[in-house]
Design a protein around this motif. Structure first.
Motif, mmCIF file in Angstrom:
data_model
loop_
_atom_site.group_PDB
_atom_site.id
_atom_site.type_symbol
_atom_site.label_atom_id
_atom_site.label_comp_id
_atom_site.label_asym_id
_atom_site.label_seq_id
_atom_site.Cartn_x
_atom_site.Cartn_y
_atom_site.Cartn_z
ATOM 1 N N LEU A 1 -3.522 12.196 -3.195
ATOM 2 C CA LEU A 1 -3.981 11.283 -4.248
ATOM 3 C C LEU A 1 -4.505 9.986 -3.643
ATOM 4 N N LEU A 2 -3.798 9.446 -2.651
ATOM 5 C CA LEU A 2 -4.248 8.208 -1.999
ATOM 6 C C LEU A 2 -5.581 8.409 -1.276
ATOM 7 N N ASP A 3 -5.730 9.542 -0.594
ATOM 8 C CA ASP A 3 -7.002 9.834 0.088
ATOM 9 C C ASP A 3 -8.147 9.931 -0.923
ATOM 10 N N THR A 4 -7.881 10.539 -2.059
ATOM 11 C CA THR A 4 -8.895 10.670 -3.111
ATOM 12 C C THR A 4 -9.270 9.294 -3.657
ATOM 13 N N MET A 5 -8.277 8.444 -3.867
ATOM 14 C CA MET A 5 -8.546 7.088 -4.359
ATOM 15 C C MET A 5 -9.420 6.318 -3.369
ATOM 16 N N LYS A 6 -9.119 6.457 -2.089
ATOM 17 C CA LYS A 6 -9.902 5.735 -1.076
ATOM 18 C C LYS A 6 -11.349 6.229 -1.045
ATOM 19 N N GLU A 7 -11.551 7.516 -1.102
ATOM 20 C CA GLU A 7 -12.915 8.065 -1.100
ATOM 21 C C GLU A 7 -13.687 7.596 -2.336
ATOM 22 N N PHE A 8 -13.020 7.593 -3.482
ATOM 23 C CA PHE A 8 -13.625 7.119 -4.728
ATOM 24 C C PHE A 8 -14.020 5.643 -4.582
ATOM 25 N N ALA A 9 -13.116 4.832 -4.054
ATOM 26 C CA ALA A 9 -13.390 3.398 -3.871
ATOM 27 C C ALA A 9 -14.530 3.172 -2.872
ATOM 28 N N ASP A 10 -14.559 3.946 -1.791
ATOM 29 C CA ASP A 10 -15.650 3.816 -0.813
ATOM 30 C C ASP A 10 -17.006 4.103 -1.471
ATOM 31 N N ALA A 11 -17.063 5.151 -2.278
ATOM 32 C CA ALA A 11 -18.313 5.472 -2.984
ATOM 33 C C ALA A 11 -18.671 4.358 -3.966
ATOM 34 N N CYS A 12 -17.682 3.846 -4.689
ATOM 35 C CA CYS A 12 -17.919 2.733 -5.626
ATOM 36 C C CYS A 12 -18.490 1.529 -4.885
ATOM 37 N N ASN A 13 -17.944 1.217 -3.732
ATOM 38 C CA ASN A 13 -18.403 0.051 -2.976
ATOM 39 C C ASN A 13 -19.830 0.218 -2.465
ATOM 40 N N GLU A 14 -20.192 1.425 -2.050
ATOM 41 C CA GLU A 14 -21.575 1.645 -1.617
ATOM 42 C C GLU A 14 -22.538 1.444 -2.787
ATOM 43 N N VAL A 15 -22.221 2.039 -3.931
ATOM 44 C CA VAL A 15 -23.078 1.905 -5.104
ATOM 45 C C VAL A 15 -23.109 0.451 -5.571
ATOM 46 N N SER A 16 -21.974 -0.201 -5.571
ATOM 47 C CA SER A 16 -21.878 -1.591 -6.026
ATOM 48 C C SER A 16 -22.711 -2.531 -5.157
ATOM 49 N N THR A 17 -22.653 -2.343 -3.855
ATOM 50 C CA THR A 17 -23.420 -3.199 -2.942
ATOM 51 C C THR A 17 -24.918 -3.055 -3.201
ATOM 52 N N TYR A 18 -25.373 -1.813 -3.320
ATOM 53 C CA TYR A 18 -26.795 -1.587 -3.608
ATOM 54 C C TYR A 18 -27.166 -2.175 -4.972
ATOM 55 N N ALA A 19 -26.328 -1.908 -5.964
ATOM 56 C CA ALA A 19 -26.605 -2.397 -7.321
ATOM 57 C C ALA A 19 -26.732 -3.917 -7.325
ATOM 58 N N TRP A 20 -25.849 -4.582 -6.629
ATOM 59 C CA TRP A 20 -25.854 -6.041 -6.583
ATOM 60 C C TRP A 20 -27.092 -6.562 -5.848
ATOM 61 N N LYS B 1 -22.066 -11.921 -12.449
ATOM 62 C CA LYS B 1 -22.222 -13.109 -11.598
ATOM 63 C C LYS B 1 -21.821 -12.918 -10.145
ATOM 64 N N LYS B 2 -21.086 -11.838 -9.820
ATOM 65 C CA LYS B 2 -20.682 -11.662 -8.424
ATOM 66 C C LYS B 2 -20.595 -10.185 -8.057
ATOM 67 N N LEU B 3 -20.682 -9.927 -6.768
ATOM 68 C CA LEU B 3 -20.571 -8.577 -6.236
ATOM 69 C C LEU B 3 -19.194 -8.017 -6.548
ATOM 70 N N LYS B 4 -19.148 -6.792 -7.017
ATOM 71 C CA LYS B 4 -17.879 -6.120 -7.299
ATOM 72 C C LYS B 4 -17.439 -5.344 -6.063
ATOM 73 N N VAL B 5 -16.198 -5.559 -5.674
ATOM 74 C CA VAL B 5 -15.614 -4.851 -4.537
ATOM 75 C C VAL B 5 -14.378 -4.117 -5.048
ATOM 76 N N PHE B 6 -14.299 -2.843 -4.722
ATOM 77 C CA PHE B 6 -13.206 -1.994 -5.190
ATOM 78 C C PHE B 6 -12.262 -1.722 -4.026
ATOM 79 N N ASP B 7 -10.974 -2.021 -4.226
ATOM 80 C CA ASP B 7 -10.034 -1.778 -3.131
ATOM 81 C C ASP B 7 -9.653 -0.298 -3.085
ATOM 82 N N ALA B 8 -9.011 0.085 -1.995
ATOM 83 C CA ALA B 8 -8.706 1.499 -1.743
ATOM 84 C C ALA B 8 -7.818 2.118 -2.813
#
Length: 172
Positions: free
Chosen positions: A19-38, A83-90
């Protein structure tokens, strides 16, 4: 009547790590999309979906249903605050559709998708909650807090009384 409640999961050590590994992979994907979106001010769901869905499916080990939830989570976070870049933790919440998560109330376990495939994870029994699980609608949220896993579940049930006359506490 719409009801939201919390289920405490009781994973084994192996399931916990998955479950923790899945959460981290999900967060990593969110952060890539978020950075581009921002960076490109592409903050709405459909343009992000068009740009990233195939990339997420090919670059991350996420199931297709979970990959689409990455995009919706990022887009929703920017609807709330642009107003700011969204960063998702693991350990940020993972969104599961009904296709990636099934409830087995008579056996007190769920079948949940992880990077290692489906896992049958036990949950804390609660007879009140089990009565509502057949009415589960929409997405559920896997949350990790204080070394515990929880599912936030939404149910919709018919009720002849107005919702404000019937207060139901369903948290475990």
């Amino acid at each position: 009547m719409k009801i939201t409640f919390t289920i405490r999961l009781k994973p084994t050590d192996k399931e916990r790590n998955r479950l923790l590994d899945t959460m981290k992979e999900f967060a990593d994907a969110c952060n890539e999309v978020s950075t581009y979106a921002w960076q490109h001010k592409m903050l709405k769901n459909q343009p992000l979906y068009d740009k990233f869905y195939e990339h997420i499916v090919q670059s991350y080990k996420l199931a297709t249903q979970v990959a689409s939830r990455v995009i919706s989570k990022v887009a929703k976070s920017y609807r709330i605050d642009k107003k700011k870049l969204k960063v998702f933790d693991a350990h940020s919440a993972v969104i599961y559709s009904r296709h990636s998560l099934e409830y087995y109330p008579k056996k007190s376990y769920i079948s949940i998708w992880t990077l290692e495939g489906r896992q049958h994870v036990a949950y804390e029994e609660n007879k009140k909650i089990e009565d509502f699980l057949p009415h589960h609608r929409g997405d559920s949220y896997l949350v990790y807090s204080k070394d515990e896993f929880y599912l936030i579940v939404h149910c919709e049930v018919l009720d002849t009384e107005p919702y404000f006359e019937k207060i139901v506490s369903l948290s475990t």
